[in-house]
Design an enzyme around this catalytic site. Sequence first.
Site, PDB file in Angstrom:
ATOM      1  N   GLU A 151       0.730  -1.277  -0.165  1.00  0.00           N
ATOM      2  CA  GLU A 151      -0.078   0.032   0.057  1.00  0.00           C
ATOM      3  C   GLU A 151       0.744   1.447  -0.014  1.00  0.00           C
ATOM      4  OE1 GLU A 151      -2.956   0.653   3.098  1.00  0.00           O
ATOM      5  OE2 GLU A 151      -3.529   2.560   2.198  1.00  0.00           O
TER       6      GLU A 151
ATOM      7  N   ASN B 211      -4.427   5.173  -2.699  1.00  0.00           N
ATOM      8  CA  ASN B 211      -5.521   5.639  -2.042  1.00  0.00           C
ATOM      9  C   ASN B 211      -6.245   6.704  -2.735  1.00  0.00           C
ATOM     10  OD1 ASN B 211      -5.903   4.041   0.848  1.00  0.00           O
ATOM     11  ND2 ASN B 211      -3.915   4.747   0.827  1.00  0.00           N
TER      12      ASN B 211
ATOM     13  N   GLU C 145      -7.474   2.017  -3.932  1.00  0.00           N
ATOM     14  CA  GLU C 145      -8.595   1.814  -2.603  1.00  0.00           C
ATOM     15  C   GLU C 145      -9.280   2.898  -2.462  1.00  0.00           C
ATOM     16  OE1 GLU C 145      -6.100   0.826   0.755  1.00  0.00           O
ATOM     17  OE2 GLU C 145      -4.904  -0.708  -0.236  1.00  0.00           O
TER      18      GLU C 145
ATOM     19  N   ASP D  43     -11.723  -0.200   0.809  1.00  0.00           N
ATOM     20  CA  ASP D  43     -11.233   0.081   1.994  1.00  0.00           C
ATOM     21  C   ASP D  43     -11.976   0.133   3.145  1.00  0.00           C
ATOM     22  OD1 ASP D  43      -8.774   0.528   3.463  1.00  0.00           O
ATOM     23  OD2 ASP D  43      -8.339   2.431   2.644  1.00  0.00           O
TER      24      ASP D  43
ATOM     25  N   GLU E  51      -6.175  -5.737   7.305  1.00  0.00           N
ATOM     26  CA  GLU E  51      -5.260  -4.564   7.584  1.00  0.00           C
ATOM     27  C   GLU E  51      -4.976  -4.413   9.292  1.00  0.00           C
ATOM     28  OE1 GLU E  51      -6.742  -0.817   6.155  1.00  0.00           O
ATOM     29  OE2 GLU E  51      -7.938  -0.400   7.749  1.00  0.00           O
TER      30      GLU E  51
HETATM   31  P1  C2E Z   1      -5.675   3.545   5.758  1.00  0.00           P
HETATM   32  O1  C2E Z   1      -5.659   3.787   4.207  1.00  0.00           O
HETATM   33  O2  C2E Z   1      -6.661   2.828   6.249  1.00  0.00           O
HETATM   34  O3  C2E Z   1      -4.080   3.283   5.664  1.00  0.00           O
HETATM   35  C1  C2E Z   1      -3.941   2.242   6.934  1.00  0.00           C
HETATM   36  C2  C2E Z   1      -3.041   2.961   7.863  1.00  0.00           C
HETATM   37  O4  C2E Z   1      -2.986   2.095   8.963  1.00  0.00           O
HETATM   38  C3  C2E Z   1      -1.819   3.756   7.554  1.00  0.00           C
HETATM   39  O5  C2E Z   1      -1.542   5.011   8.420  1.00  0.00           O
HETATM   40  C4  C2E Z   1      -0.858   2.796   8.141  1.00  0.00           C
HETATM   41  O6  C2E Z   1       0.496   3.042   8.625  1.00  0.00           O
HETATM   42  C5  C2E Z   1      -1.366   2.241   9.441  1.00  0.00           C
HETATM   43  N1  C2E Z   1      -1.187   0.887   9.923  1.00  0.00           N
HETATM   44  C6  C2E Z   1      -0.691  -0.230   8.893  1.00  0.00           C
HETATM   45  N2  C2E Z   1      -0.527  -1.423   9.606  1.00  0.00           N
HETATM   46  C7  C2E Z   1      -0.799  -1.181  10.900  1.00  0.00           C
HETATM   47  C8  C2E Z   1      -0.765  -1.862  12.191  1.00  0.00           C
HETATM   48  O7  C2E Z   1      -0.525  -3.011  12.374  1.00  0.00           O
HETATM   49  N3  C2E Z   1      -1.091  -1.134  13.143  1.00  0.00           N
HETATM   50  C9  C2E Z   1      -1.476  -0.012  13.426  1.00  0.00           C
HETATM   51  N4  C2E Z   1      -1.866   0.699  14.517  1.00  0.00           N
HETATM   52  N5  C2E Z   1      -1.577   0.962  12.190  1.00  0.00           N
HETATM   53  C10 C2E Z   1      -1.289   0.176  11.188  1.00  0.00           C
HETATM   54  P2  C2E Z   1      -1.156   6.219   7.828  1.00  0.00           P
HETATM   55  O8  C2E Z   1      -0.091   6.169   6.868  1.00  0.00           O
HETATM   56  O9  C2E Z   1      -0.865   7.120   9.171  1.00  0.00           O
HETATM   57  O10 C2E Z   1      -2.501   6.569   6.910  1.00  0.00           O
HETATM   58  C11 C2E Z   1      -3.415   6.990   7.721  1.00  0.00           C
HETATM   59  C12 C2E Z   1      -4.755   7.134   6.562  1.00  0.00           C
HETATM   60  O11 C2E Z   1      -4.432   8.421   5.897  1.00  0.00           O
HETATM   61  C13 C2E Z   1      -4.943   6.037   5.810  1.00  0.00           C
HETATM   62  O12 C2E Z   1      -5.812   5.092   6.245  1.00  0.00           O
HETATM   63  C14 C2E Z   1      -5.749   6.746   4.644  1.00  0.00           C
HETATM   64  O13 C2E Z   1      -7.126   7.112   4.894  1.00  0.00           O
HETATM   65  C15 C2E Z   1      -5.101   8.275   4.592  1.00  0.00           C
HETATM   66  N6  C2E Z   1      -3.980   8.196   3.705  1.00  0.00           N
HETATM   67  C16 C2E Z   1      -2.862   8.006   3.694  1.00  0.00           C
HETATM   68  N7  C2E Z   1      -1.939   8.167   2.499  1.00  0.00           N
HETATM   69  C17 C2E Z   1      -3.182   8.691   1.547  1.00  0.00           C
HETATM   70  C18 C2E Z   1      -3.052   9.286   0.092  1.00  0.00           C
HETATM   71  O14 C2E Z   1      -1.969   9.111  -0.483  1.00  0.00           O
HETATM   72  N8  C2E Z   1      -4.243   9.425  -0.213  1.00  0.00           N
HETATM   73  C19 C2E Z   1      -5.272   9.400   0.525  1.00  0.00           C
HETATM   74  N9  C2E Z   1      -6.428   9.931   0.027  1.00  0.00           N
HETATM   75  N10 C2E Z   1      -5.473   9.337   1.833  1.00  0.00           N
HETATM   76  C20 C2E Z   1      -4.216   8.678   2.095  1.00  0.00           C
HETATM   77 CA    CA Z   2      -6.160   2.626   2.383  1.00  0.00          CA
HETATM   78 CA    CA Z   3      -7.534   0.862   5.570  1.00  0.00          CA
HETATM   79 CA    CA Z   4      -8.687   1.503   8.398  1.00  0.00          CA
END
Ligand code: C2E
Ligand code: CA
Ligand code: CA
Ligand code: CA
Length: 274
Positions: free
Chosen positions: A58, A113, A144, A174, A231
Amino acid sequence: AKHEARGRALVFTDRDAENLSRVRRMEHALLTADLDKEIHILLQPQFDIALNRTTGFEVLARWRSPILGDVSPVEFIPLAERMGVISKITQAVLRKALSVSARLPKTVRLSVNLSAQDLGSTTAMEAIAKLVQEAGKPCRIDFEITETAVMGDIARAHEGLLALLALGSRIALDDFGTGHSSLTHVQKLPLDRIKVDRSFVNEVTSDPTSRAIIKTTLDLCRNLGISCVFEGIETEQQLDALLGLGGTVMQGYLFGRPMSEDKAVEHLKGEGAG
Ligand code: C2E
Ligand code: CA
Ligand code: CA
Ligand code: CA
């Protein structure tokens, strides 16, 4: 006590003032940002247990602002959506993902995403499709989407997604199971996979309801002939529970934290896939 609580909500505290000025500063930094420079991406492995290898990553956006330092996507993505600049971020992220994918084995896919404003805008979806198309074949970029993202205009979202499918991208729904994702979308959208939200994985070892929801989702995916990704897997116990229920594709800290492009290449080499 009720009176007191109400009174408190009306008082504009120093903390509120601080938060407000942080939002203002963030808005300003975002509007003046050189996104191609300040946005970078991290990659988090998606491991297929049946194939015993990492089949994809991802793509997660990071913002390093020269004014504010590192800002979490949890903060800047919703802000970018409110300010109408999210599509610029999506496209910056996609361009980076496309350039990374050229360095990875052909069997490894990257999932980007999409946001509500991308799916709701024909112009944005055409720009995305153009970037994917220009990168040439075989297409290794997947997308996603969340329910919030398609709520606006499901017909338009559908049309934009079909164009991406035609280019060889796959579409995942997602955060499945949360308020942001529901069966209407499974019924109405051209999906290739469902991603079960981390909140269910969190509780799979302790909560029978979460287990039941996961089981039902796996059945649904099997019956639809689409794949199911989990996830947020952090512990062996969670993994064992998911395997027991029939899960195969896993994403979470247990398999790898979001990592740089170089680390991702190494990660694959470590598996013998690179
Ligand atoms: P998401 O799409 O649900 O992405 C998964 C989030 O869960 C990511 O946080 C990831 O680092 C985190 N994660 C993955 N594995 C684990 C785990 O084992 N435990 C825990 N506690 N967390 C885990 P991140 O990178 O902080 O991103 C947060 C949200 O921000 C994403 O949720 C997504 O909704 C958004 N996001 C991030 N990058 C993009 C992007 O390029 N475009 C858009 N539209 N949204 C983004
Ligand atoms: Ca995602
Ligand atoms: Ca997700
Ligand atoms: Ca989520």
